[in-house]
Design an enzyme around this catalytic site. Structure first.
Site, PDB file in Angstrom:
ATOM      1  N   ASN A  10      33.061  45.549  52.292  1.00 18.23           N
ATOM      2  CA  ASN A  10      33.301  46.700  51.431  1.00 18.23           C
ATOM      3  C   ASN A  10      34.222  46.327  50.283  1.00 18.23           C
ATOM      4  O   ASN A  10      34.669  47.180  49.536  1.00 18.23           O
ATOM      5  CB  ASN A  10      33.910  47.849  52.251  1.00 18.23           C
ATOM      6  CG  ASN A  10      32.881  48.395  53.225  1.00 18.23           C
ATOM      7  OD1 ASN A  10      31.768  48.740  52.825  1.00 18.23           O
ATOM      8  ND2 ASN A  10      33.224  48.425  54.498  1.00 18.23           N
ATOM      9  N   ALA A  12      34.450  44.853  46.838  1.00 21.96           N
ATOM     10  CA  ALA A  12      33.511  44.585  45.741  1.00 21.96           C
ATOM     11  C   ALA A  12      33.742  43.207  45.120  1.00 21.96           C
ATOM     12  O   ALA A  12      32.787  42.529  44.726  1.00 21.96           O
ATOM     13  CB  ALA A  12      33.639  45.670  44.682  1.00 21.96           C
ATOM     14  N   ASP A  73      35.769  36.898  56.950  1.00 22.18           N
ATOM     15  CA  ASP A  73      37.120  37.383  57.230  1.00 22.18           C
ATOM     16  C   ASP A  73      38.070  36.330  56.687  1.00 22.18           C
ATOM     17  O   ASP A  73      37.886  35.132  56.933  1.00 22.18           O
ATOM     18  CB  ASP A  73      37.360  37.629  58.715  1.00 22.18           C
ATOM     19  CG  ASP A  73      38.603  38.499  58.910  1.00 22.18           C
ATOM     20  OD1 ASP A  73      38.621  39.625  58.365  1.00 22.18           O
ATOM     21  OD2 ASP A  73      39.563  38.064  59.571  1.00 22.18           O
ATOM     22  N   TYR A 158      45.933  38.525  46.782  1.00 22.17           N
ATOM     23  CA  TYR A 158      47.128  37.726  46.508  1.00 22.17           C
ATOM     24  C   TYR A 158      46.911  36.711  45.381  1.00 22.17           C
ATOM     25  O   TYR A 158      47.782  35.871  45.133  1.00 22.17           O
ATOM     26  CB  TYR A 158      47.562  36.994  47.783  1.00 22.17           C
ATOM     27  CG  TYR A 158      47.913  37.933  48.922  1.00 22.17           C
ATOM     28  CD1 TYR A 158      49.219  38.381  49.100  1.00 22.17           C
ATOM     29  CD2 TYR A 158      46.943  38.383  49.809  1.00 22.17           C
ATOM     30  CE1 TYR A 158      49.548  39.252  50.134  1.00 22.17           C
ATOM     31  CE2 TYR A 158      47.257  39.259  50.847  1.00 22.17           C
ATOM     32  CZ  TYR A 158      48.556  39.682  51.005  1.00 22.17           C
ATOM     33  OH  TYR A 158      48.876  40.549  52.030  1.00 22.17           O
ATOM     34  N   ARG A 192      36.598  30.672  50.370  1.00 22.57           N
ATOM     35  CA  ARG A 192      35.318  31.344  50.616  1.00 22.57           C
ATOM     36  C   ARG A 192      34.165  30.542  50.027  1.00 22.57           C
ATOM     37  O   ARG A 192      33.101  30.428  50.626  1.00 22.57           O
ATOM     38  CB  ARG A 192      35.351  32.764  50.019  1.00 22.57           C
ATOM     39  CG  ARG A 192      34.299  33.686  50.566  1.00 22.57           C
ATOM     40  CD  ARG A 192      34.655  35.158  50.424  1.00 22.57           C
ATOM     41  NE  ARG A 192      35.522  35.426  49.316  1.00 22.57           N
ATOM     42  CZ  ARG A 192      36.841  35.639  49.438  1.00 22.57           C
ATOM     43  NH1 ARG A 192      37.402  35.691  50.614  1.00 22.57           N
ATOM     44  NH2 ARG A 192      37.579  35.838  48.364  1.00 22.57           N
TER      45      ARG A 192
HETATM   46  P1  ITT Z   1      35.971  43.410  54.140  1.00 21.42           P
HETATM   47  O1  ITT Z   1      36.640  43.385  55.498  1.00 21.42           O
HETATM   48  O2  ITT Z   1      35.185  44.659  53.893  1.00 21.42           O
HETATM   49  O3  ITT Z   1      35.169  42.170  53.864  1.00 21.42           O
HETATM   50  P2  ITT Z   1      38.685  43.133  53.140  1.00 21.42           P
HETATM   51  O4  ITT Z   1      39.257  42.983  51.766  1.00 21.42           O
HETATM   52  O5  ITT Z   1      39.337  44.143  54.042  1.00 21.42           O
HETATM   53  O6  ITT Z   1      37.120  43.419  52.992  1.00 21.42           O
HETATM   54  P3  ITT Z   1      39.514  41.047  54.975  1.00 21.42           P
HETATM   55  O7  ITT Z   1      39.671  41.980  56.131  1.00 21.42           O
HETATM   56  O8  ITT Z   1      38.838  39.730  55.216  1.00 21.42           O
HETATM   57  O9  ITT Z   1      38.665  41.713  53.799  1.00 21.42           O
HETATM   58  O10 ITT Z   1      40.929  40.824  54.312  1.00 21.42           O
HETATM   59  C1  ITT Z   1      41.054  39.847  53.367  1.00 21.42           C
HETATM   60  C2  ITT Z   1      42.365  40.048  52.622  1.00 21.42           C
HETATM   61  O11 ITT Z   1      42.937  38.754  52.428  1.00 21.42           O
HETATM   62  C3  ITT Z   1      42.098  40.624  51.244  1.00 21.42           C
HETATM   63  O12 ITT Z   1      42.196  42.019  51.220  1.00 21.42           O
HETATM   64  C4  ITT Z   1      43.194  39.941  50.429  1.00 21.42           C
HETATM   65  O13 ITT Z   1      44.408  40.641  50.603  1.00 21.42           O
HETATM   66  C5  ITT Z   1      43.314  38.568  51.104  1.00 21.42           C
HETATM   67  N1  ITT Z   1      42.375  37.608  50.480  1.00 21.42           N
HETATM   68  C6  ITT Z   1      41.277  37.033  51.057  1.00 21.42           C
HETATM   69  N2  ITT Z   1      40.644  36.234  50.179  1.00 21.42           N
HETATM   70  C7  ITT Z   1      41.336  36.310  49.033  1.00 21.42           C
HETATM   71  C8  ITT Z   1      41.166  35.729  47.773  1.00 21.42           C
HETATM   72  O14 ITT Z   1      40.122  34.957  47.483  1.00 21.42           O
HETATM   73  N3  ITT Z   1      42.063  36.005  46.834  1.00 21.42           N
HETATM   74  C9  ITT Z   1      43.108  36.806  47.080  1.00 21.42           C
HETATM   75  N4  ITT Z   1      43.334  37.425  48.240  1.00 21.42           N
HETATM   76  C10 ITT Z   1      42.445  37.182  49.227  1.00 21.42           C
END
Ligand code: ITT
Length: 210
Positions: A10, A12, A73, A158, A192
């Site tokens: 979720n 975007a 995740d 972040y 990722r």
């Molecule tokens: P979904 O679960 O729907 O995929 P989410 O944003 O909640 O969306 P996560 O539970 O995997 O996803 O949490 C990932 C968090 O980690 C995200 O909200 C950021 O705070 C951080 N994060 C992950 N990848 C990142 C990136 O490429 N750049 C900056 N922050 C990142």
């Protein structure tokens, strides 16, 4: 025939990153999001590992849509915080808090940490689950250091406080945060991006077999 797969997120910004990596690989595949596939209840991320939570999200997507489902995740692991926020990254400052509150809390928590100890890494686990129940996971990491103040407008989460080890400096020699990189620059070195590119051969194989 073009196959459809679900990207169970979720977020975007994450969706756009994942989509461009699949596109770059030249796959004839239509990537749909939960919104377009027909929304289903978001599963609770109850595990204490990236692998566990990625599988929860991918399994929920398959169960709701019957499509091959990919989920990510991910999070930021800060050495001076014993690897946290980690799986708590999206909710670090509280369940209702946004990206800015989360990154400001991390900055306050490592306020007094020496420059050479401000090391951190982003971790991503990409899970792929098929309708017949096969499950695969891949992990990607992006090591770096935390800046002392946010910089840049791109990315999400972040990104404004994270300087990747593989990032190139700006023209004036200043290190660039992830939020100062273009989307392709970030994808090329990101946690990722690495996990997704490791996943692609399996996806190609699965789609070819359908
Ligand atoms: P979904 O679960 O729907 O995929 P989410 O944003 O909640 O969306 P996560 O539970 O995997 O996803 O949490 C990932 C968090 O980690 C995200 O909200 C950021 O705070 C951080 N994060 C992950 N990848 C990142 C990136 O490429 N750049 C900056 N922050 C990142």
């Amino acid at each position: 025939m073009t196959s459809q797969i679900l990207l169970a997120t979720n977020n975007a910004k994450k969706l756009a990153e994942l989509q461009s990596i699949v596109d770059e690989a030249g796959l004839t595949v239509t990537v749909v999001s939960p919104k377009t596939a027909g929304a289903y209840p978001e599963p609770a991320e109850t595990e204490w590992s990236f692998v566990g939570n990625a599988l929860i999200k991918a399994r929920a997507g398959v169960a709701a849509t019957g499509l091959i489902t990919i989920a990510d995740d991910s999070g930021l692991c800060v050495d001076a915080l014993g690897g946290m926020p980690g799986v708590r990254s999206s909710r670090w400052a509280g369940p209702e808090c946004d990206d800015t509150a989360n990154l400001e809390l991390v900055l306050r928590q490592i306020d007094d940490v020496d420059e050479d100890r401000r090391t951190a890494k982003f971790v991503s686990v990409v899970a792929l689950v098929t309708p017949d129940g096969a499950e695969h996971t891949w992990t990607g990491e992006m090591p770096g250091v935390l800046a002392t103040a946010p910089r840049g407008e791109g990315g999400f989460g972040y990104d404004p406080i994270f300087v990747a080890d593989d990032s190139t400096a700006a023209d004036d020699g200043e290190p660039r945060t992830n939020a100062e990189l273009s989307a392709p620059e970030k994808n090329a070195i990101s946690h990722r991006g690495k996990a997704m590119r490791a996943m692609l051969p399996t996806l190609v194989e699965l789609l070819g077999a359908r």
